[in-house]
Design an enzyme around this catalytic site. Structure first.
Site, PDB file in Angstrom:
ATOM      1  N   ARG A  78      -7.351  49.419 -11.982  1.00 15.84           N
ATOM      2  CA  ARG A  78      -7.313  49.204 -13.527  1.00 15.84           C
ATOM      3  C   ARG A  78      -8.511  48.868 -13.827  1.00 15.84           C
ATOM      4  O   ARG A  78      -9.275  48.153 -13.400  1.00 15.84           O
ATOM      5  CB  ARG A  78      -6.458  48.027 -13.229  1.00 15.84           C
ATOM      6  CG  ARG A  78      -6.237  47.570 -14.831  1.00 15.84           C
ATOM      7  CD  ARG A  78      -4.917  47.862 -15.552  1.00 15.84           C
ATOM      8  NE  ARG A  78      -4.651  47.179 -16.709  1.00 15.84           N
ATOM      9  CZ  ARG A  78      -5.486  46.993 -17.890  1.00 15.84           C
ATOM     10  NH1 ARG A  78      -6.476  47.516 -17.859  1.00 15.84           N
ATOM     11  NH2 ARG A  78      -4.925  46.481 -18.847  1.00 15.84           N
ATOM     12  N   GLU A  86      -0.045  51.808 -23.749  1.00 14.03           N
ATOM     13  CA  GLU A  86       0.915  52.504 -22.729  1.00 14.03           C
ATOM     14  C   GLU A  86       1.246  53.852 -22.985  1.00 14.03           C
ATOM     15  O   GLU A  86       1.249  54.335 -24.283  1.00 14.03           O
ATOM     16  CB  GLU A  86       2.058  51.764 -22.825  1.00 14.03           C
ATOM     17  CG  GLU A  86       1.675  50.149 -22.442  1.00 14.03           C
ATOM     18  CD  GLU A  86       1.500  49.778 -21.087  1.00 14.03           C
ATOM     19  OE1 GLU A  86       1.577  50.810 -19.967  1.00 14.03           O
ATOM     20  OE2 GLU A  86       0.444  48.940 -20.716  1.00 14.03           O
ATOM     21  N   ARG A 120      -3.706  46.159  -7.477  1.00 15.09           N
ATOM     22  CA  ARG A 120      -4.779  47.047  -7.927  1.00 15.09           C
ATOM     23  C   ARG A 120      -6.113  46.220  -8.150  1.00 15.09           C
ATOM     24  O   ARG A 120      -6.209  45.313  -8.373  1.00 15.09           O
ATOM     25  CB  ARG A 120      -4.354  47.514  -9.500  1.00 15.09           C
ATOM     26  CG  ARG A 120      -3.124  48.517  -9.354  1.00 15.09           C
ATOM     27  CD  ARG A 120      -2.827  48.793 -10.956  1.00 15.09           C
ATOM     28  NE  ARG A 120      -2.561  47.431 -11.500  1.00 15.09           N
ATOM     29  CZ  ARG A 120      -2.142  47.621 -13.163  1.00 15.09           C
ATOM     30  NH1 ARG A 120      -1.825  48.664 -13.517  1.00 15.09           N
ATOM     31  NH2 ARG A 120      -2.170  46.420 -13.527  1.00 15.09           N
TER      32      ARG A 120
END
Length: 194
Positions: A78, A86, A120
């Protein structure tokens, strides 16, 4: 090493003097720390402060990539200090396309600043010394995520990102074409309450 540990355990249990016992405890402590470190940071796992290099093999959205290193380990990353729309939001696909144009099938470096609750790596991505995270903000395809950035981002870098967002907004680049652009964190919050 295993045999040395076994001898240390036997020595600890049978030693008659304190110096001998302490010596055995030190050896076992070092072995335990080494074992724990090897388990905690094994290939394919991410750790805060680590650096990885490899090729970008997937772009999930405007702020998430998958990197494949030389050992064929994949890492989902990320991009730190930014938040892109999004995919279902206006400009979400454009943000993904812009990031893809910058890094897909390219070799990049990633400095892991944190590991999020999904496992992540939260990373600063660079390609040929270009700050890819900043490039997304410069192009108007991501917000500077100040909620998190003000806690951990170096001050000079924080200023660069803030200035980039201001310039992109003033020029109405990317998502800033929409004067009512909703930040993704507000959009996610609204979706959760539906």
């Amino acid at each position: 090493m295993k045999q040395k540990n076994q001898r240390a355990i036997i020595h600890l249990l049978t030693a008659r003097s304190w110096p001998a016992r302490i010596s055995a405890i030190v050896i076992l402590s070092i072995a335990a720390v080494t074992w724990w470190h090897e388990r905690a940071v094994s290939p394919g796992q991410l750790a805060k402060g680590s650096n990885i290099e490899g090729q970008v093999v997937a772009v999930a959205d405007g702020d998430t990539i998958t990197l494949l290193d030389a050992n064929q380990q994949q890492y989902k990353l990320r991009l730190a200090y930014i938040d892109a729309p999004e995919k279902a939001m206006p400009f979400g696909q454009a943000a993904k396309t812009h990031l893809s144009d910058l890094v897909f099938k390219q070799n990049v470096s990633a400095k892991i600043d944190d590991v999020d609750r999904y496992g992540r790596g939260v990373a600063r991505i660079s390609k040929n010394q270009q700050d890819i995270n900043l490039a997304q903000v410069n192009a108007g395809f991501a917000w500077h995520y100040t909620t998190y950035a003000k806690k951990a981002q170096p001050p000079a870098e924080f200023a660069d990102y803030a200035n980039a967002q201001h310039a992109a907004k003033s020029a109405r680049l990317g998502l800033w074409q929409d004067r009512q652009a909703m930040p993704p964190w507000d959009w996610r919050k609204a979706k959760r309450s539906e």
